[in-house]
Design an enzyme around this catalytic site. Sequence first.
Site, mmCIF file in Angstrom:
data_model
loop_
_atom_site.group_PDB
_atom_site.id
_atom_site.type_symbol
_atom_site.label_atom_id
_atom_site.label_comp_id
_atom_site.label_asym_id
_atom_site.label_seq_id
_atom_site.Cartn_x
_atom_site.Cartn_y
_atom_site.Cartn_z
ATOM 1 N N GLY A 220 1.020 -2.376 3.885
ATOM 2 C CA GLY A 220 1.888 -0.907 3.652
ATOM 3 C C GLY A 220 2.905 -0.852 4.685
ATOM 4 O O GLY A 220 4.265 -0.551 4.325
ATOM 5 N N SER A 221 2.876 -0.002 6.186
ATOM 6 C CA SER A 221 3.771 -0.371 6.193
ATOM 7 C C SER A 221 4.505 -1.540 6.788
ATOM 8 O O SER A 221 6.011 -0.795 7.011
ATOM 9 C CB SER A 221 3.548 0.270 8.702
ATOM 10 N N MET B 178 -11.155 -6.287 5.806
ATOM 11 C CA MET B 178 -11.102 -5.145 6.353
ATOM 12 C C MET B 178 -9.971 -5.496 7.607
ATOM 13 O O MET B 178 -11.170 -5.948 8.642
ATOM 14 C CB MET B 178 -11.420 -4.221 6.237
ATOM 15 N N ASP C 133 -6.310 -6.586 4.339
ATOM 16 C CA ASP C 133 -5.707 -5.001 4.430
ATOM 17 C C ASP C 133 -5.849 -4.942 5.749
ATOM 18 O O ASP C 133 -6.981 -4.220 6.079
ATOM 19 C CB ASP C 133 -6.916 -4.282 3.540
ATOM 20 N N GLY C 134 -4.329 -4.285 6.250
ATOM 21 C CA GLY C 134 -4.722 -3.420 7.706
ATOM 22 C C GLY C 134 -3.826 -4.265 8.488
ATOM 23 O O GLY C 134 -3.921 -5.277 8.762
ATOM 24 N N GLY C 135 -2.675 -4.513 8.738
ATOM 25 C CA GLY C 135 -2.283 -4.899 10.492
ATOM 26 C C GLY C 135 -1.330 -5.792 9.571
ATOM 27 O O GLY C 135 -1.087 -7.005 10.924
ATOM 28 N N MET D 51 -9.134 7.871 -0.273
ATOM 29 C CA MET D 51 -9.890 8.403 0.944
ATOM 30 C C MET D 51 -10.494 10.123 0.310
ATOM 31 O O MET D 51 -9.598 11.544 0.045
ATOM 32 C CB MET D 51 -9.110 8.559 1.958
ATOM 33 N N HIS E 194 -8.629 0.984 -4.353
ATOM 34 C CA HIS E 194 -9.696 1.080 -3.030
ATOM 35 C C HIS E 194 -10.253 1.721 -2.947
ATOM 36 O O HIS E 194 -9.067 3.495 -2.019
ATOM 37 C CB HIS E 194 -8.303 0.590 -2.076
ATOM 38 N N GLY F 45 -8.648 3.938 7.122
ATOM 39 C CA GLY F 45 -8.572 5.660 7.217
ATOM 40 C C GLY F 45 -7.229 5.817 7.647
ATOM 41 O O GLY F 45 -6.500 6.686 6.649
ATOM 42 N N PHE F 46 -6.222 4.619 8.001
ATOM 43 C CA PHE F 46 -5.026 5.377 8.263
ATOM 44 C C PHE F 46 -3.927 3.666 8.454
ATOM 45 O O PHE F 46 -5.091 2.699 8.470
ATOM 46 C CB PHE F 46 -5.100 5.590 9.433
ATOM 47 N N GLY F 47 -2.863 3.874 7.521
ATOM 48 C CA GLY F 47 -1.508 2.716 8.416
ATOM 49 C C GLY F 47 -1.288 2.775 9.132
ATOM 50 O O GLY F 47 -1.491 3.826 9.984
ATOM 51 N N GLY F 48 -0.831 1.391 9.183
ATOM 52 C CA GLY F 48 0.317 1.041 10.555
ATOM 53 C C GLY F 48 -0.583 0.817 12.072
ATOM 54 O O GLY F 48 -0.554 1.236 13.164
ATOM 55 N N HIS G 247 -1.234 -1.379 -4.295
ATOM 56 C CA HIS G 247 -2.600 -0.870 -3.444
ATOM 57 C C HIS G 247 -2.573 0.467 -3.418
ATOM 58 O O HIS G 247 -2.161 1.235 -2.798
ATOM 59 C CB HIS G 247 -2.418 -1.389 -2.670
ATOM 60 N N ASP H 142 -4.616 3.542 -2.079
ATOM 61 C CA ASP H 142 -5.864 3.974 -1.306
ATOM 62 C C ASP H 142 -7.015 5.740 -0.909
ATOM 63 O O ASP H 142 -5.567 6.563 -0.676
ATOM 64 C CB ASP H 142 -5.381 3.897 0.389
ATOM 65 N N SER I 166 1.392 -1.069 0.087
ATOM 66 C CA SER I 166 0.312 0.472 -0.237
ATOM 67 C C SER I 166 1.146 1.776 0.002
ATOM 68 O O SER I 166 1.974 1.382 0.469
ATOM 69 C CB SER I 166 -0.885 -0.276 1.377
ATOM 70 N N MET J 1 -12.120 4.005 -0.766
ATOM 71 C CA MET J 1 -12.711 4.713 0.423
ATOM 72 C C MET J 1 -13.558 5.863 0.581
ATOM 73 O O MET J 1 -13.201 7.047 0.761
ATOM 74 C CB MET J 1 -11.702 4.530 2.021
HETATM 75 C C1 DX5 Z 1 -6.417 1.714 5.424
HETATM 76 C C2 DX5 Z 1 -6.014 1.463 4.152
HETATM 77 C C3 DX5 Z 1 -4.925 0.231 4.276
HETATM 78 C C4 DX5 Z 1 -3.255 0.490 4.736
HETATM 79 C C5 DX5 Z 1 -2.639 -0.432 5.519
HETATM 80 O O1 DX5 Z 1 -7.673 2.226 5.548
HETATM 81 O O2 DX5 Z 1 -7.075 0.648 3.771
HETATM 82 O O3 DX5 Z 1 -3.947 -0.408 2.484
HETATM 83 O O4 DX5 Z 1 -2.444 1.503 3.957
HETATM 84 O O5 DX5 Z 1 -1.686 0.064 6.003
HETATM 85 P P1 DX5 Z 1 -0.676 -1.121 6.688
HETATM 86 O O6 DX5 Z 1 -0.723 -2.448 6.221
HETATM 87 O O7 DX5 Z 1 0.037 0.217 7.348
HETATM 88 O O8 DX5 Z 1 -2.423 -1.531 8.185
HETATM 89 ZN ZN ZN Z 2 -6.881 -0.410 0.983
#
Ligand code: DX5
Ligand code: ZN
Length: 225
Positions: free
Chosen positions: A197-198, A137, A175-177, A37, A66, A142-145, A33, A35, A10, A68
């Site tokens: 992502g992170s 999800m 997707d996520g974490g 938003m 993706h 909304g946020f990475g990490g 990927h 995102d 991501s 959002m």
């Molecule tokens: C969250 C995004 C994810 C995000 C994942 O809203 O849809 O794609 O970037 O980031 P990580 O892998 O750090 O959870």
């Molecule tokens: Zn995403």
Amino acid sequence: MHEDVMIAPSILGADFLHLGAELESIANADFIHCDVMDGCFVPNLSFGPGIISQIASATDVPLDVHLMIDNPDAEAVRYVKAGADMVTFHMEAARHAHRTLYAIKEAGARAGVVLNPATPVVALDSIIEDVDMVLIMSVNPGFGGQKFIETAYRKLRQLQALCFERGVSPLVEIDGGITDANVESVVAAGANVIVAGSCVFNAPDHAAMVERLRELGRQGLGGRL
Ligand code: DX5
Ligand code: ZN
């Protein structure tokens, strides 16, 4: 079995001041990927079709967009025109999910739907035969990490059961974490497209982390029920 594990870094986790170099650093990924938003569906803003189009011209890796956003029914096709290979939108936001899936496909991309952590798999009951991909999800978008929400495992298994019952095999994205610590178990539960992502962009060698996630994920294929 045709199935393999695909890795979709991501770019929300990338350094936007050096996006070209960041894209080159993940040339071994299966998807990028992206995102999108809108500050309404999720409490954050990222980028739109203009940036997607620039990314598409800077990489050969297919773009997994993706959305959002609050109004995917009206907006989704713009992202196909911008260069997306896959467009997913949230079931919580679409009022005409079936129509929007086919609009994306007719515009020339693959199409999928996304479920937030609180949306049950049964929401896919009338649409599962029409999707190229389902995105589960494992954080609130909304946020990475953020930290992985464990109920995603049960949803992945419920989705596997629904697909088996209907005789369909869409891609299943998580997707996520996601990290090298849980990628094997999410694949074992049914995921085959892994967003990270992170985990990728905080690693010293991005391409090596993509490869590590792919290898660890493949080990999870053997753990499927
Ligand atoms: C969250 C995004 C994810 C995000 C994942 O809203 O849809 O794609 O970037 O980031 P990580 O892998 O750090 O959870
Ligand atoms: Zn995403």
